[in-house]
Write a protein that holds these residues in place. Structure first.
Motif, PDB file in Angstrom:
ATOM      1  N   PRO A 361       0.833  -1.202   0.000  1.00  0.00           N
ATOM      2  CA  PRO A 361       0.000   0.000   0.000  1.00  0.00           C
ATOM      3  C   PRO A 361       0.872   1.259   0.000  1.00  0.00           C
ATOM      4  CG  PRO A 361       0.078  -0.952   2.200  1.00  0.00           C
ATOM      5  CD  PRO A 361       0.872  -1.867   1.305  1.00  0.00           C
ATOM      6  N   VAL A 362       0.555   2.182  -0.892  1.00  0.00           N
ATOM      7  CA  VAL A 362       1.253   3.468  -0.959  1.00  0.00           C
ATOM      8  C   VAL A 362       0.187   4.554  -1.001  1.00  0.00           C
ATOM      9  CG1 VAL A 362       2.848   4.918  -2.253  1.00  0.00           C
ATOM     10  CG2 VAL A 362       3.210   2.444  -2.173  1.00  0.00           C
ATOM     11  N   SER A 363       0.018   5.246   0.123  1.00  0.00           N
ATOM     12  CA  SER A 363      -1.033   6.241   0.253  1.00  0.00           C
ATOM     13  C   SER A 363      -2.379   5.548   0.004  1.00  0.00           C
ATOM     14  CB  SER A 363      -0.792   7.394  -0.721  1.00  0.00           C
ATOM     15  OG  SER A 363      -1.760   8.407  -0.535  1.00  0.00           O
ATOM     16  N   SER A 364      -3.139   5.991  -0.985  1.00  0.00           N
ATOM     17  CA  SER A 364      -4.444   5.371  -1.277  1.00  0.00           C
ATOM     18  C   SER A 364      -4.359   4.366  -2.422  1.00  0.00           C
ATOM     19  CB  SER A 364      -5.465   6.458  -1.617  1.00  0.00           C
ATOM     20  OG  SER A 364      -5.028   7.205  -2.744  1.00  0.00           O
ATOM     21  N   TRP A 365      -3.139   3.995  -2.808  1.00  0.00           N
ATOM     22  CA  TRP A 365      -2.920   3.059  -3.898  1.00  0.00           C
ATOM     23  C   TRP A 365      -2.378   1.733  -3.397  1.00  0.00           C
ATOM     24  CZ3 TRP A 365      -3.936   4.246  -9.079  1.00  0.00           C
ATOM     25  CH2 TRP A 365      -4.288   5.582  -9.331  1.00  0.00           C
TER      26      TRP A 365
END
Length: 462
Positions: A361-365
């Protein structure tokens, strides 16, 4: 779905009648597809995957969220669903397989003269739509859920071909994926954190019987077909402990059998009854083939979700290719009795296919990557046979993002996933000792190449 449906949904949030209406529409649509495509069902998920999420992780199921493809991969994962989810996706495949040129393409083994030429390896590119839904019936112990998934090729419901048995063909890519697929199943949490799933890969077997009367006055053709449904079971187990997940699955073989019987009466030169006819012998034969075949498979997997949200998993599949049935016509003549037909002898071995997947997960991605190794299955074949098989390295990547709404007309969460999958066929050279064998070339011919699979999947939660 019609715009009026979305207009009614705006501003009211989640309501059970809305979900039931969506489910009814989806099932009716899928039922229509089932009737249209009923002749040619078989599993396609093993080659490319049935959603962008599974295609981007090398076929490894990760614990981030239930995905529509789990109905096929391991239906036990369905029990973890907390929301009704419906998905529709698109994928396309572009291949670049090594050409086979300047080889012997026919000889007296198939009743023809010696000829040098090329074998076609530039197959039509495949594209189509994947679809599915997950419907949790009970969200507390014992959790119960229902799911379905499938694939519809664009342009035609299915494309099937048989060859003379000596033509060079990458059968894993030329035959297997080009058909409609549909799987339906469910899961129940039998013990705390232990789920059992059962699904069916729905397909059909069929047969045809033709009678042909060719004469100089009134030639006729009569045709009858018999289509029978069949279900190949899929069984899955999943156990969760702390942040670890352990799973196992079993896929029974899918063998789309096709049997064709023919009787041909030939009357040459003249009309029946005028005394000038010359009748050729009645020709009767029986042809049997497996238009599509997926092997029996047993899989085991382990996954781990870390506190920072990163998920890592591995899956190992045993595939029973030793019992593979090729899409070659096996013909037996009952009349005339002196006619003969044979297909090349092919010997296969069972293989183990390991896979590895990761999601970050990277921020909302969500960023995803995967790898899978498909070993060569072919051990030996006849001198005139040219069944093309080699090791395959499958690299994949993808990403996903969940939006709060969709274009302002859908207020429920919508997730868009994309994937890019690369198949690298390991190059090797095929050499033959007999200078008159089909496929012979003095220095041998090379096989290999690559294939690119890419697509998007849009899923909606209720």
């Amino acid at each position: 779905m019609p715009p009026m449906f979305f207009a009614k949904a705006r501003g009211i949030g989640y309501k059970r009648p809305l979900m039931i209406a969506v489910l009814r529409i989806f099932l009716i649509s899928a039922g229509v597809l089932f009737l249209i495509a009923s002749r040619l069902f078989a599993s396609a998920g093993d080659v490319y995957g049935l959603s962008s999420l599974s295609s981007s992780t090398g076929g490894v199921s990760l614990p981030s969220r239930p995905d529509i493809s789990t109905t096929y991969q391991n239906p036990a994962f369905l029990s973890s669903a907390l929301n009704f989810r419906m998905a529709l996706g698109w994928m396309a495949i572009s291949d670049s397989l090594a050409p086979i040129q300047g080889v012997i393409v026919q000889n007296d083994s198939i009743g023809k003269g010696l000829e040098v030429g090329d074998f076609l390896t530039d197959y039509p590119n495949l594209s189509g739509f994947n679809f599915g839904l997950i419907f949790p019936l009970r969200k507390l112990f014992p959790k119960i859920a229902f799911g379905m998934t499938g694939f519809v090729p664009a342009g035609s419901i299915a494309n099937m071909e048989t060859s003379e048995g000596v033509q060079a063909v990458y059968s894993n890519y030329a035959y297997r994926p080009r058909h409609f697929s549909w799987m339906v199943g469910g899961a129940v949490e039998v013990l705390k954190n232990l789920s059992l799933g059962l699904a069916g890969n729905i397909y059909w077997t069929s047969g045809a019987n033709s009678q042909i009367n060719i004469n100089g006055k009134n030639s006729t053709v009569a045709l009858a077909m018999d289509i029978k449904p069949a279900v190949s079971p899929i069984v899955g187990l999943r156990y969760l402990v702390s942040r670890w997940g352990f799973d196992a699955s079993y896929h029974a073989p899918v063998d789309y059998q096709f049997v064709f019987k023919n009787r041909s009466d030939l009357v040459l030169f003249g009309n029946t009854g005028d005394g000038g006819e010359v009748s050729a012998p009645v020709i009767q034969f029986l042809s049997e083939s497996s238009m599509f075949y997926d092997p029996q498979m047993i899989g085991v997997g382990i996954s781990r979700r870390f506190s920072n949200g990163i998920s890592v998993g591995t899956k190992w599949l045993w595939k029973n290719w030793k019992k593979y049935r090729s899409p070659l016509n096996r013909v037996s003549f009952t009349n005339p009795g002196d006619l003969e037909s044979s297909v090349p002898k092919l010997e296969f071995r069972d293989v183990i296919s390991p896979g590895l997947g990761v999601e970050v997960p990277v921020s909302s991605w969500f960023l995803r990557a995967g790898y899978r190794y498909e070993p060569e299955r072919l051990i030996d074949q006849d001198e005139n046979s040219n069944f093309l098989d080699t090791d395959v390295h499958l690299l994949s990547a993808g990403m996903g993002h969940t939006f709060g709404s969709f274009l302002g007309i859908w207020i429920q969460p919508v997730t868009l996933d994309g994937h890019l999958q690369y198949h690298q066929l390991v190059s090797k050279t095929i050499t033959k000792q007999n200078p008159e064998a089909i496929g012979y070339k003095k220095e041998g011919y090379s096989i290999g190449g690559s294939l690119l699979n890419y697509g998007l999947t849009l899923s909606m939660a209720f």
